[in-house]
Design an enzyme around this catalytic site. Structure first.
Site, mmCIF file in Angstrom:
data_model
loop_
_atom_site.group_PDB
_atom_site.id
_atom_site.type_symbol
_atom_site.label_atom_id
_atom_site.label_comp_id
_atom_site.label_asym_id
_atom_site.label_seq_id
_atom_site.Cartn_x
_atom_site.Cartn_y
_atom_site.Cartn_z
ATOM 1 N N ASN A 1 143.878 -31.462 66.537
ATOM 2 C CA ASN A 1 143.122 -32.539 65.877
ATOM 3 C C ASN A 1 142.881 -32.295 64.398
ATOM 4 O O ASN A 1 142.678 -33.226 63.627
ATOM 5 C CB ASN A 1 141.824 -32.808 66.639
ATOM 6 C CG ASN A 1 140.925 -31.602 66.703
ATOM 7 O OD1 ASN A 1 141.337 -30.486 66.427
ATOM 8 N ND2 ASN A 1 139.670 -31.833 67.047
ATOM 9 N N GLU B 1 135.568 -21.680 69.414
ATOM 10 C CA GLU B 1 135.044 -22.974 68.941
ATOM 11 C C GLU B 1 135.520 -24.011 69.952
ATOM 12 O O GLU B 1 136.681 -24.396 69.940
ATOM 13 C CB GLU B 1 135.595 -23.277 67.548
ATOM 14 C CG GLU B 1 135.118 -22.337 66.478
ATOM 15 C CD GLU B 1 133.627 -22.495 66.186
ATOM 16 O OE1 GLU B 1 133.077 -21.653 65.474
ATOM 17 O OE2 GLU B 1 133.029 -23.465 66.672
ATOM 18 N N LEU B 2 134.629 -24.445 70.832
ATOM 19 C CA LEU B 2 135.071 -25.187 72.019
ATOM 20 C C LEU B 2 134.588 -26.637 71.981
ATOM 21 O O LEU B 2 134.312 -27.199 70.930
ATOM 22 C CB LEU B 2 134.590 -24.433 73.263
ATOM 23 C CG LEU B 2 135.000 -22.936 73.295
ATOM 24 C CD1 LEU B 2 134.436 -22.245 74.525
ATOM 25 C CD2 LEU B 2 136.514 -22.782 73.238
ATOM 26 N N LYS C 1 149.237 -19.128 66.914
ATOM 27 C CA LYS C 1 149.956 -20.119 67.715
ATOM 28 C C LYS C 1 149.311 -21.469 67.446
ATOM 29 O O LYS C 1 148.200 -21.728 67.906
ATOM 30 C CB LYS C 1 149.901 -19.807 69.210
ATOM 31 C CG LYS C 1 150.847 -20.715 69.999
ATOM 32 C CD LYS C 1 150.410 -20.976 71.415
ATOM 33 C CE LYS C 1 149.437 -22.103 71.497
ATOM 34 N NZ LYS C 1 149.992 -23.436 71.037
ATOM 35 N N PRO C 2 149.985 -22.359 66.717
ATOM 36 C CA PRO C 2 149.423 -23.687 66.479
ATOM 37 C C PRO C 2 149.646 -24.570 67.714
ATOM 38 O O PRO C 2 150.427 -24.221 68.590
ATOM 39 C CB PRO C 2 150.230 -24.194 65.284
ATOM 40 C CG PRO C 2 151.560 -23.535 65.416
ATOM 41 C CD PRO C 2 151.285 -22.192 66.027
ATOM 42 N N CYS D 1 135.479 -32.301 67.726
ATOM 43 C CA CYS D 1 134.554 -31.679 68.679
ATOM 44 C C CYS D 1 133.115 -31.935 68.282
ATOM 45 O O CYS D 1 132.201 -31.671 69.049
ATOM 46 C CB CYS D 1 134.815 -30.197 68.734
ATOM 47 S SG CYS D 1 134.676 -29.505 67.109
ATOM 48 N N GLU E 1 132.088 -20.035 62.070
ATOM 49 C CA GLU E 1 133.184 -20.071 61.113
ATOM 50 C C GLU E 1 132.679 -20.716 59.827
ATOM 51 O O GLU E 1 131.875 -21.651 59.869
ATOM 52 C CB GLU E 1 134.363 -20.871 61.677
ATOM 53 C CG GLU E 1 134.975 -20.202 62.911
ATOM 54 C CD GLU E 1 136.259 -20.857 63.383
ATOM 55 O OE1 GLU E 1 136.428 -22.083 63.179
ATOM 56 O OE2 GLU E 1 137.106 -20.145 63.957
HETATM 57 N N1 LIG Z 1 134.765 -26.537 68.614
HETATM 58 C C1 LIG Z 1 135.731 -26.953 67.818
HETATM 59 O O1 LIG Z 1 135.731 -26.706 66.593
HETATM 60 C C2 LIG Z 1 136.848 -27.756 68.388
HETATM 61 C C3 LIG Z 1 136.973 -28.022 69.760
HETATM 62 N N2 LIG Z 1 138.037 -28.779 70.234
HETATM 63 C C4 LIG Z 1 138.092 -29.152 71.649
HETATM 64 O O2 LIG Z 1 139.479 -29.035 72.137
HETATM 65 C C5 LIG Z 1 139.813 -30.173 72.952
HETATM 66 C C6 LIG Z 1 140.921 -30.996 72.353
HETATM 67 O O3 LIG Z 1 141.861 -30.184 71.736
HETATM 68 P P1 LIG Z 1 143.144 -29.699 72.557
HETATM 69 O O4 LIG Z 1 144.138 -29.207 71.587
HETATM 70 O O5 LIG Z 1 143.569 -30.699 73.566
HETATM 71 O O6 LIG Z 1 142.586 -28.459 73.359
HETATM 72 P P2 LIG Z 1 143.403 -27.405 74.240
HETATM 73 O O7 LIG Z 1 142.372 -26.437 74.598
HETATM 74 O O8 LIG Z 1 144.241 -28.006 75.284
HETATM 75 O O9 LIG Z 1 144.464 -26.738 73.204
HETATM 76 C C7 LIG Z 1 144.018 -25.997 72.122
HETATM 77 C C8 LIG Z 1 145.081 -24.937 71.806
HETATM 78 O O10 LIG Z 1 145.173 -24.065 72.925
HETATM 79 C C9 LIG Z 1 146.535 -23.965 73.361
HETATM 80 N N3 LIG Z 1 146.537 -23.694 74.785
HETATM 81 C C10 LIG Z 1 146.421 -24.577 75.810
HETATM 82 N N4 LIG Z 1 146.450 -23.925 76.996
HETATM 83 C C11 LIG Z 1 146.601 -22.590 76.712
HETATM 84 C C12 LIG Z 1 146.714 -21.388 77.487
HETATM 85 N N5 LIG Z 1 146.672 -21.423 78.818
HETATM 86 N N6 LIG Z 1 146.861 -20.204 76.843
HETATM 87 C C13 LIG Z 1 146.908 -20.148 75.498
HETATM 88 N N7 LIG Z 1 146.803 -21.248 74.685
HETATM 89 C C14 LIG Z 1 146.657 -22.448 75.313
HETATM 90 C C15 LIG Z 1 147.132 -25.269 72.962
HETATM 91 O O11 LIG Z 1 148.554 -25.158 72.878
HETATM 92 C C16 LIG Z 1 146.492 -25.490 71.604
HETATM 93 O O12 LIG Z 1 147.171 -24.734 70.634
HETATM 94 C C17 LIG Z 1 138.546 -30.951 73.078
HETATM 95 O O13 LIG Z 1 137.786 -30.494 74.185
HETATM 96 C C18 LIG Z 1 137.756 -30.613 71.807
HETATM 97 O O14 LIG Z 1 136.385 -30.768 71.905
HETATM 98 C C19 LIG Z 1 139.034 -29.223 69.425
HETATM 99 C C20 LIG Z 1 138.942 -28.948 68.065
HETATM 100 C C21 LIG Z 1 137.846 -28.244 67.449
HETATM 101 O O1 LIG Z 2 136.652 -30.929 65.666
HETATM 102 C C1 LIG Z 2 137.221 -30.083 64.992
HETATM 103 O O2 LIG Z 2 138.313 -29.667 65.233
HETATM 104 C C2 LIG Z 2 136.605 -29.617 63.737
HETATM 105 O O3 LIG Z 2 135.734 -28.542 63.968
HETATM 106 C C3 LIG Z 2 135.938 -30.782 63.100
HETATM 107 S S1 LIG Z 2 135.296 -30.510 61.552
HETATM 108 O O4 LIG Z 2 135.342 -29.063 61.205
HETATM 109 O O5 LIG Z 2 136.114 -31.302 60.619
HETATM 110 O O6 LIG Z 2 133.934 -30.999 61.673
#
Ligand SMILES: NC(=O)C1=CN([C@@H]2O[C@H](COP(=O)(O)OP(=O)(O)OC[C@H]3O[C@@H](n4cnc5c(N)ncnc54)[C@H](O)[C@@H]3O)[C@@H](O)[C@H]2O)C=CC1
Ligand SMILES: O=C(O)[C@H](O)CS(=O)(=O)O
Length: 484
Positions: free
Chosen positions: A157, A255-256, A180-181, A289, A463
């Site tokens: 995102n 960061e979840l 790993k992106p 998030c 962060e």
């Molecule tokens: N707290 C924060 O700053 C953020 C939290 N999020 C959360 O992440 C979710 C959406 O983003 P997504 O990319 O769909 O999340 P995701 O958790 O599916 O993927 C994130 C990363 O993890 C990798 N990944 C997935 N499964 C894996 C595994 N088994 N082992 C190692 N790597 C793996 C993906 O390829 C990607 O690079 C939402 O729940 C959102 O709230 C997203 C961005 C920022």
């Molecule tokens: O949601 C995310 O991936 C980011 O943490 C959002 S922010 O840093 O732009 O607020």
């Protein structure tokens, strides 16, 4: 997509200082979420390449840590300057693979680059302590040293900023990084790795390994050379990586997910609250998030706020991120759109009403109308799960105690927001909300100067800010004896 510098779009991964090209028989296709067209391919790498990248990182990190903080700062400052000089190209690559409107994508580039700028400065202020001894001949010293090799896994995102928010402090602290992106958005990571080389980052210090998340993540978590894992993404995946890292006792940064409440008290400036709700809810088309996931409005101002918000939402134009005037791009994929549809259908089925929006747009498989739902209650899925899309569910509340109870009724604790004028209320509510971050009379809180992060299922660590660099350091206690 026309770039000023075509070399920034590269169909290759960076493994220990070597570029590995995508091969016809072993690659991952990357598509444009707005059109579905394939925009390129990256190598489908796994454990062997990850192991090689970690070993190169281990070797490169020694020399990097031995350089002065100022030397490291000069390289990071140059990297920041190159990102800003190439902001338009980086923004176009980001819009092409993630979908957000170009202006928003360029905004992310500046936001992402600000972490490199900030930590280039912070890296020169990693001070230790000299503590008065506990015995006449003793002196106590505390040193801060780089943790070593860092593994990073980032989401789609924010394909630029979620990387630099980790790489900035890691490199400033003297660490190396294997990244790993997300497979949906690798080209933004590759482009900033190209600029890192041009800035003078030593070969092998920064690898970008594209491919099997499970295989790459498996090596990152199992390999004892990796001393820190930093992850941004879903709570489910983060919890799995936490478990996988336990046998080698790694330092974790997580960061979840979130479930942010956005509260409008009856003494709020309603126009300001609407402006804040638009930013907090619809930034990145609701795919952050820290997006407002639940909007609580005090009964006396509920109807007025709902009408004003719906009016503002109706002005939001959805479309291809490259088109003039578009404010909201596509969702990342069809599954994301179907999740939004499920959340809306569940709410309507349990008594919610649509004020505006509420259905997918015919322009493609990933476009959904910006939506406002009224009469939403705690029994609906949107109250418990992150929608990650352009849906603003409005809940009613009676008084402060009622809304604090409702707002805290979640296992997440990342961001929260509220609008109020009474200063005593501002302190009471900010202190009562169980979240890592609280926005007061603002819907946009993310900045390099502040500590970003959450509590409960929203993660571990912070962060950005002066706290962010500590995540990449180890404290060493040195006891000097015989100082007669
Ligand atoms: N707290 C924060 O700053 C953020 C939290 N999020 C959360 O992440 C979710 C959406 O983003 P997504 O990319 O769909 O999340 P995701 O958790 O599916 O993927 C994130 C990363 O993890 C990798 N990944 C997935 N499964 C894996 C595994 N088994 N082992 C190692 N790597 C793996 C993906 O390829 C990607 O690079 C939402 O729940 C959102 O709230 C997203 C961005 C920022
Ligand atoms: O949601 C995310 O991936 C980011 O943490 C959002 S922010 O840093 O732009 O607020």
């Amino acid at each position: 997509m026309k770039l000023k510098d075509r070399s920034l779009f590269r169909e290759a991964a960076l493994v220990g200082g070597d570029w590995v090209q995508a091969s016809a028989d072993n690659h991952i296709a990357v598509d444009n979420p707005a059109t579905g067209e394939i925009i390129g391919h990256v190598p489908n790498l796994g454990a062997a390449e990850t192991r090689a990248a970690i070993e190169s990182a281990r070797i490169a990190q020694k020399g990097w840590a031995a350089r002065t903080a100022k030397d490291r700062a000069i390289v990071l400052r140059k990297w920041f300057e190159l990102m800003m000089e190439n902001k338009e190209d980086l923004g176009k690559i980001l819009t092409l693979e993630q979908g957000k409107p170009l202006a928003e994508a360029m905004g992310e580039i500046a936001y992402g680059a600000s972490f490199i700028e900030w930590f280039a400065e912070e890296g020169r202020r990693i001070n230790g302590d000299v503590i008065p001894g506990h015995q006449p001949d003793k002196r106590i010293m505390v040193m801060k040293q780089p943790i070593g090799v860092v593994a990073a896994i980032t989401p789609w995102n924010f394909p630029n900023a979620m990387i630099t928010r980790k790489a900035g402090p890691a490199f400033a602290a003297g660490c190396a990084m294997v990244l790993k992106p997300a497979s949906q958005t690798p080209f933004s990571a590759i482009a900033i790795a190209i600029l890192a080389e041009r800035a003078g980052l030593p070969g092998g210090l920064f690898s970008v390994v594209t491919g099997s998340a499970r295989e790459i993540g498996g090596e990152m978590t199992a390999n004892p050379t990796v001393r820190k894992l930093t992850f941004t993404g879903s709570t489910e995946v983060g919890a799995g990586l936490y478990r996988q890292s336990a046998p080698t006792i790694k330092k974790l940064g997580l960061e979840l997910g979130g479930n942010a409440p956005f509260i409008v008290f009856d003494d709020a400036d309603l126009d300001a609250a609407v402006e804040g709700a638009i930013i907090a809810k619809f930034r990145n088309n609701g795919q952050t998030c820290v997006c407002a996931n639940r909007i609580y409005v005090q009964e006396r101002v509920y109807d007025a706020f709902a009408e004003k918000l719906a009016g503002a939402v109706d002005k939001l134009v959805t479309g291809n991120g490259f088109d003039e005037g578009v404010i909201l791009g596509p969702l990342i994929d069809r599954a994301a759109l179907e999740k939004v549809e499920e959340h809306v259908a569940d709410a309507l089925g349990k008594g919610a009403k649509t004020i505006t929006g509420g259905k997918r747009l015919s322009m493609g498989n990933t476009f959904y109308e910006p939506t406002v739902l009224a009469d939403v209650t705690a029994e609906m899925t949107v109250a418990r799960e992150e929608t990650f899309g352009p849906v603003a569910p409005l809940f009613r509340f009676k008084d402060e105690a009622d809304v604090i109870r409702q707002a805290n009724d979640t296992e997440f604790g990342l961001a929260s927001y509220f609008y109020a004028k009474d200063m005593a209320r501002v302190f009471r509510v900010a202190e009562a909300l169980e979240y890592g971050m609280v926005g007061v009379n603002t819907g946009l809180i993310s900045t390099a100067e502040a500590p970003f992060g959450g509590v409960k299922l929203s993660g571990l660590g912070r962060e950005g800010s002066r706290y962010g660099i500590d995540e990449f350091l180890e404290l060493k206690y040195v006891c000097l004896g015989g100082v007669a």
